[in-house]
Design a protein around this motif. Structure first.
Motif, PDB file in Angstrom:
ATOM      1  N   PHE A  36       0.819  -1.206   0.000  1.00  0.00           N
ATOM      2  CA  PHE A  36       0.000   0.000   0.000  1.00  0.00           C
ATOM      3  C   PHE A  36       0.861   1.269   0.000  1.00  0.00           C
ATOM      4  CE2 PHE A  36      -3.477  -2.633   2.178  1.00  0.00           C
ATOM      5  CZ  PHE A  36      -4.167  -2.819   0.991  1.00  0.00           C
ATOM      6  N   GLU A  37       2.052   1.214   0.617  1.00  0.00           N
ATOM      7  CA  GLU A  37       2.930   2.377   0.674  1.00  0.00           C
ATOM      8  C   GLU A  37       3.385   2.826  -0.713  1.00  0.00           C
ATOM      9  OE1 GLU A  37       4.996   4.317   3.457  1.00  0.00           O
ATOM     10  OE2 GLU A  37       2.828   4.213   3.696  1.00  0.00           O
ATOM     11  N   LYS A  38       3.329   1.945  -1.707  1.00  0.00           N
ATOM     12  CA  LYS A  38       3.749   2.302  -3.050  1.00  0.00           C
ATOM     13  C   LYS A  38       2.741   3.218  -3.747  1.00  0.00           C
ATOM     14  CE  LYS A  38       6.175  -2.120  -3.626  1.00  0.00           C
ATOM     15  NZ  LYS A  38       6.205  -3.395  -4.370  1.00  0.00           N
ATOM     16  N   GLY A  39       1.522   3.290  -3.205  1.00  0.00           N
ATOM     17  CA  GLY A  39       0.494   4.103  -3.833  1.00  0.00           C
ATOM     18  C   GLY A  39       0.546   5.549  -3.387  1.00  0.00           C
ATOM     19  N   GLN A  40      -0.490   6.305  -3.766  1.00  0.00           N
ATOM     20  CA  GLN A  40      -0.579   7.731  -3.466  1.00  0.00           C
ATOM     21  C   GLN A  40      -1.836   7.992  -2.643  1.00  0.00           C
ATOM     22  OE1 GLN A  40      -0.129  10.135  -7.085  1.00  0.00           O
ATOM     23  NE2 GLN A  40       0.797   8.364  -8.085  1.00  0.00           N
ATOM     24  N   PRO A  41      -1.678   8.090  -1.310  1.00  0.00           N
ATOM     25  CA  PRO A  41      -2.849   8.370  -0.474  1.00  0.00           C
ATOM     26  C   PRO A  41      -3.141   9.860  -0.401  1.00  0.00           C
ATOM     27  CG  PRO A  41      -0.934   7.972   0.907  1.00  0.00           C
ATOM     28  CD  PRO A  41      -0.471   7.803  -0.521  1.00  0.00           C
ATOM     29  N   HIS A  42      -4.398  10.204  -0.423  1.00  0.00           N
ATOM     30  CA  HIS A  42      -4.841  11.582  -0.223  1.00  0.00           C
ATOM     31  C   HIS A  42      -5.907  11.537   0.864  1.00  0.00           C
ATOM     32  CE1 HIS A  42      -2.693  13.021  -3.788  1.00  0.00           C
ATOM     33  NE2 HIS A  42      -3.111  11.914  -4.382  1.00  0.00           N
ATOM     34  N   SER A  43      -5.504  11.935   2.069  1.00  0.00           N
ATOM     35  CA  SER A  43      -6.370  11.854   3.253  1.00  0.00           C
ATOM     36  C   SER A  43      -6.735  10.406   3.570  1.00  0.00           C
ATOM     37  CB  SER A  43      -7.641  12.702   3.064  1.00  0.00           C
ATOM     38  OG  SER A  43      -7.311  14.052   2.814  1.00  0.00           O
ATOM     39  N   VAL A  44      -5.874   9.489   3.196  1.00  0.00           N
ATOM     40  CA  VAL A  44      -6.037   8.069   3.525  1.00  0.00           C
ATOM     41  C   VAL A  44      -4.893   7.659   4.433  1.00  0.00           C
ATOM     42  CG1 VAL A  44      -5.931   5.713   2.613  1.00  0.00           C
ATOM     43  CG2 VAL A  44      -7.342   7.431   1.480  1.00  0.00           C
ATOM     44  N   ALA A  45      -5.221   6.999   5.537  1.00  0.00           N
ATOM     45  CA  ALA A  45      -4.213   6.479   6.454  1.00  0.00           C
ATOM     46  C   ALA A  45      -3.888   5.040   6.066  1.00  0.00           C
ATOM     47  CB  ALA A  45      -4.715   6.534   7.889  1.00  0.00           C
ATOM     48  N   ILE A  46      -2.577   4.764   5.925  1.00  0.00           N
ATOM     49  CA  ILE A  46      -2.126   3.406   5.642  1.00  0.00           C
ATOM     50  C   ILE A  46      -1.653   2.813   6.964  1.00  0.00           C
ATOM     51  CG2 ILE A  46      -0.582   1.976   4.270  1.00  0.00           C
ATOM     52  CD1 ILE A  46      -0.306   4.328   2.332  1.00  0.00           C
ATOM     53  N   TYR A 368       1.070   1.698  13.942  1.00  0.00           N
ATOM     54  CA  TYR A 368       1.222   3.048  13.404  1.00  0.00           C
ATOM     55  C   TYR A 368       0.549   3.147  12.047  1.00  0.00           C
ATOM     56  CZ  TYR A 368       4.954   0.821  10.718  1.00  0.00           C
ATOM     57  OH  TYR A 368       5.664  -0.015   9.897  1.00  0.00           O
ATOM     58  N   ALA A 369       0.420   4.374  11.590  1.00  0.00           N
ATOM     59  CA  ALA A 369      -0.190   4.611  10.284  1.00  0.00           C
ATOM     60  C   ALA A 369       0.504   5.777   9.611  1.00  0.00           C
ATOM     61  CB  ALA A 369      -1.684   4.888  10.422  1.00  0.00           C
ATOM     62  N   ASP A 370       0.682   5.650   8.320  1.00  0.00           N
ATOM     63  CA  ASP A 370       1.133   6.753   7.475  1.00  0.00           C
ATOM     64  C   ASP A 370      -0.119   7.575   7.171  1.00  0.00           C
ATOM     65  OD1 ASP A 370       1.902   8.426   5.437  1.00  0.00           O
ATOM     66  OD2 ASP A 370       2.766   6.879   4.163  1.00  0.00           O
ATOM     67  N   VAL A 371      -0.293   8.715   7.884  1.00  0.00           N
ATOM     68  CA  VAL A 371      -1.558   9.435   7.800  1.00  0.00           C
ATOM     69  C   VAL A 371      -1.535  10.590   6.808  1.00  0.00           C
ATOM     70  CG1 VAL A 371      -2.271   8.806  10.130  1.00  0.00           C
ATOM     71  CG2 VAL A 371      -0.952  10.906   9.774  1.00  0.00           C
ATOM     72  N   ALA A 372      -0.347  11.096   6.448  1.00  0.00           N
ATOM     73  CA  ALA A 372      -0.308  12.233   5.521  1.00  0.00           C
ATOM     74  C   ALA A 372       1.077  12.345   4.910  1.00  0.00           C
ATOM     75  CB  ALA A 372      -0.668  13.537   6.236  1.00  0.00           C
ATOM     76  N   ARG A 373       1.119  12.934   3.724  1.00  0.00           N
ATOM     77  CA  ARG A 373       2.366  13.182   3.019  1.00  0.00           C
ATOM     78  C   ARG A 373       2.407  14.658   2.631  1.00  0.00           C
ATOM     79  NH1 ARG A 373       2.961   7.617  -0.609  1.00  0.00           N
ATOM     80  NH2 ARG A 373       2.740   6.208   1.197  1.00  0.00           N
ATOM     81  N   ALA A 374       3.461  15.309   3.089  1.00  0.00           N
ATOM     82  CA  ALA A 374       3.514  16.768   2.984  1.00  0.00           C
ATOM     83  C   ALA A 374       3.927  17.266   1.607  1.00  0.00           C
ATOM     84  CB  ALA A 374       4.483  17.314   4.031  1.00  0.00           C
ATOM     85  N   GLU A 375       4.320  16.381   0.707  1.00  0.00           N
ATOM     86  CA  GLU A 375       4.815  16.784  -0.610  1.00  0.00           C
ATOM     87  C   GLU A 375       5.938  17.801  -0.461  1.00  0.00           C
ATOM     88  OE1 GLU A 375       1.615  17.948  -3.113  1.00  0.00           O
ATOM     89  OE2 GLU A 375       0.615  16.009  -3.042  1.00  0.00           O
ATOM     90  N   ALA A 376       6.841  17.508   0.465  1.00  0.00           N
ATOM     91  CA  ALA A 376       8.018  18.328   0.724  1.00  0.00           C
ATOM     92  C   ALA A 376       9.101  17.394   1.231  1.00  0.00           C
ATOM     93  CB  ALA A 376       7.715  19.427   1.744  1.00  0.00           C
ATOM     94  N   GLY A 377      10.332  17.893   1.274  1.00  0.00           N
ATOM     95  CA  GLY A 377      11.425  17.044   1.718  1.00  0.00           C
ATOM     96  C   GLY A 377      11.306  16.632   3.167  1.00  0.00           C
TER      97      GLY A 377
END
Length: 758
Positions: A36-46, A368-377
């Protein structure tokens, strides 16, 4: 809305993938966290328990002109205050996203920012190491107009316990319940206390705590008034009382404590990074000018990437937890992420990381969950917001807001799947929440024949529950999308597909006359084990694969012919092989052997008369397909010759002339050139006979040579002429036997003899 689809047979394929056939319908399945981490979540928690659910929404509030936002604070009105670098400023940002510049400096960055009880804003600069005070309603200040409340150059004279040198860095600021400002410094490591309530002119810093570490990196006041401080050097966590006396609360496994946080029930969380035997401080160049000269200074910024940015800190990060009794345990670790900030919320511990800009949420049980990606370094800092949490980022410098509640419509976009060939897409198997209750969600799919979905793929098609097909055109690539509402969970998505059958390919053929396969060497050998470790690398599951395909073992046998070939099938189908032959001048291929599973064949050369031939190998995928649907592929070998008949010797003449034997003969072969000839006189050693014309490259060769009979110096005539020792009895010394033998290219040999008298 789509609900859970379940298939017992599908579960069998999930847990026993080695039972999947190589042909027929295949399944692309995504059911693990790493997938699932290979995808692109938008407001989705992995979630680390391997499911997707609607997560908090990460909204953009402000894109700053700075590359970095190092620190973040907020006030009760919902305003955010940003400490930035490149350029170095303090920005005030309203909840609506309106930005006001409060302070700017020619220094490299504003490293820390905090709001005081009186509403003033306090900013610490790097590398000057000063703390400036910005009163409410003041804007556009700089070093000359902002009040300085802490300057390392103006610290009190030496006192007991005071560091020998003034600090060069300021890393963090904190206020206690009485409104006293605490300044965490480095090189040397110390904490200074400033009574800012007296005003900038009367504020007199005093040394509150000193350490033999390199830096004090982060500060946190506990509800009962103790100060928690994390260090860089040995990775120590101190608890410091009101009198400035500190005890080591925890010795972290890594060298630098980058952040600390505490939950309402007294659990302390400690983020630490970097091998204690290695420096984790990347260089940070600073340029300054004065008196007509420009100088470049290199300083070390703990745990922070330099202006070139995105420099990974080796060994990743670890978060440890101390329970209220002080007992430590490892809560979370990552080899790919560097932790910059922690923030405790009722929903779990938020973790801001780089250098992928991920925001995680960790629960007390370690899930744990990957809850957001900031699109920044890097996600570098947190601060409270009225309806969530502010998030600061670097590379690029932005202010974001993470909502407290799940998004109304969360979207997850899978990675692109390559079937390897044109395929028909069948039923989608979606497992929601492992059989538990789940909120509504929808799944969509699209397909295309190039890897990038932006290049003329099909439109998104909604996948209906129970539909026998995915509803998208047949193609090589496919992608799915899930839209989840609050409460929805998806634990796996599988897409059945049937690749179009492609013909097998025979890649190459080698034919070796005079070779026979050593079947003893082909006995089954012990399979080579392969160990597949779990992510923890503590235990593994062992599978086996066929041994390596080395050279085919064979031995020399002039009555045998061996063919070996290589073939493949893009569908992974099982193959059978037919072997055909055709002689020179013939039109028809004739079957030599059918339905071979091996990729070699040895046959008796007597089956074919001497002459030139070619073999044809026909590969069929019939075992993997229904009758009438199988495909074949074929390849012809290079030309080869079968020659089992020795050359013929004719016109063999020999006579004595002038004390020597003059011999001549002719050798001819019907299929291959005569390669060499030898002679032996009176059973002596074989000697090479050179053909007329010197080259042996024709089907017919003539030989004409002379053998001296004169004795050699120091030897008797008898031994010289006949090769016999003087002790041997020779009835007729004038009689000699001359033997010749000739070979063709395939080592067929023929011999002849004649008697010669002097």
């Amino acid at each position: 809305m789509m609900r859970r689809l379940f298939s017992a047979g599908w579960l069998l394929l999930v847990f026993y993938p080695q039972l999947l056939p190589a042909q027929g319908t295949k399944l692309w399945l995504q059911s693990h966290y790493d997938e699932f981490e290979k995808g692109q979540p938008h407001s989705v928690a992995i979630d680390s328990n391997s499911y997707l659910e609607a997560g908090p929404e990460l909204r953009s509030v402000l894109l700053t002109p700075s590359t970095y936002v190092w620190s973040l604070a907020s006030d009760s009105q919902g305003n955010a205050y940003l400490a930035t670098g490149s350029p170095a400023t303090v920005l005030k940002v309203s909840a609506a996203g309106q930005s006001t510049k409060l302070f700017s400096t020619r220094e490299l960055s504003v490293e820390a920012v905090r709001t005081g009880p009186d509403g003033s804003v306090y900013a610490a600069t790097l590398p000057g190491g000063k703390v400036y005070r910005i009163l409410p309603n003041q804007t556009n200040l700089d070093e000359s107009t902002a009040a300085v409340v802490f300057d390392p150059a103006n610290l009190p004279a030496s006192a007991p316990g005071k560091p020998a040198d003034p600090p060069k860095y300021i890393w963090d600021l904190a206020f206690d319940a009485q409104g006293m400002l605490y300044v965490a410094t480095g090189d040397p490591a110390a904490i200074y206390r400033v009574n800012v309530a007296q005003g900038a002119a009367k504020a007199k810093p005093e040394l509150f705590f000193s350490s033999d570490e390199q830096h004090i990196r982060c500060l946190l006041f506990e509800p009962r008034g103790d100060l928690i401080a994390g260090s860089d050097g040995s990775g120590l966590v101190y608890r410091i009382g009101r009198e400035g006396k500190g005890v080591v609360l925890y010795d972290a496994p890594n060298r630098e404590v980058t952040a600390v946080a505490e939950s309402p029930d007294g659990h302390l969380y400690i983020a630490n990074v970097g091998d204690k035997n290695k420096s984790t401080l990347p260089p940070l160049p600073i340029q300054g000018s004065g008196a007509g000269a420009t100088a470049t200074i290199t300083i070390m910024t703990p745990g922070m990437p330099g202006p070139s940015a995105n420099a990974l800190v080796p060994e990743g990060s670890e978060i440890d937890e101390l329970n209220p009794q002080g007992a430590p345990s490892k809560l979370w670790t990552s080899k790919d992420d560097v932790v910059y900030a922690l923030h405790s919320t009722p929903q779990g511990l938020l973790v801001a990381t780089g250098n992928r800009g991920r925001i995680y949420r960790i629960q007390e049980d370690g899930s744990y969950a990957d809850v957001a990606r900031a699109e920044a370094g890097q996600a570098t800092a947190f601060a409270k917001a009225q309806d969530g949490v502010y998030v600061a980022t670097s590379n690029t410098g932005k202010l974001l807001k993470l909502t407290a509640q799940p998004a109304a419509h969360a979207t997850y976009l899978s990675d692109v799947f390559d079937a390897g060939m044109f395929s028909t897409w069948g039923r989608a198997e979606v497992n929601a929440n492992d059989g538990g209750a789940s909120g509504p969600f929808e799944v969509y799919a699209r397909s295309g024949n190039v890897e990038s979905p932006e290049r003329n793929w099909s439109d998104w098609q909604k996948v209906s529950a129970g539909s026998p097909t995915l509803g998208v055109p047949a193609a090589r690539f496919v992608q799915w999308k899930a839209v989840l509402e609050p409460g929805a969970r998806i634990s796996s998505v599988g897409i059945n597909y049937l690749p179009v059958n492609t013909a097998p390919v025979v890649d190459e053929i080698v034919v070796q006359p005079g070779a026979k396969v050593n079947t003893a060497a082909l006995q089954p050998q012990q399979p080579q084990p392969i160990t597949i470790n779990l992510p923890s690398a503590q235990q593994g599951v062992t599978f086996v694969q066929d041994g390596p395909s080395g050279p085919l073992a064979a031995f020399k046998d002039r009555t045998a012919v061996t063919a070996r070939w290589a073939a493949h099938d893009d569908n992974g189908d099982e193959l059978l092989f037919d072997v055909y032959f055709r002689g020179d001048g013939e039109k028809n291929w004739r079957l030599l052997r059918s339905h071979l599973k091996d990729r070699f064949y040895t046959f008796d050369s007597m089956l074919l008369p001497d002459g030139g031939y070619r073999l044809k190998i026909v590969a069929s995928d019939a075992p993997s397909h229904a009758p009438g649907e199988a495909l074949t592929g074929a390849r012809q070998s290079d030309h080869f010759v079968i020659d089992t008949t020795p050359p013929a010797i004719s016109a063999f003449l020999a006579k004595v002339e002038g004390g020597a034997i003059h011999a001549s003969f002719q050798a001819a072969d019907a299929s291959s050139p005569v390669t060499r000839a030898e002679y032996s006189l009176d059973a002596g050693p074989w000697q090479y006979a050179e053909p007329v014309g010197k080259l042996s490259d024709s089907l017919t060769e003539r030989y004409d040579f002379t053998i001296p009979l004169r004795p050699r110096p120091g030897s008797s005539p008898a031994s010289s002429r006949s090769g016999q020792s003087p002790a041997e009895e020779v009835s007729d010394p004038a009689e000699h036997v001359l033997t010749v033998r000739v070979y063709d290219r395939y080592d067929n040999v023929e011999a002849a003899k004649t008697v010669v008298r002097e």
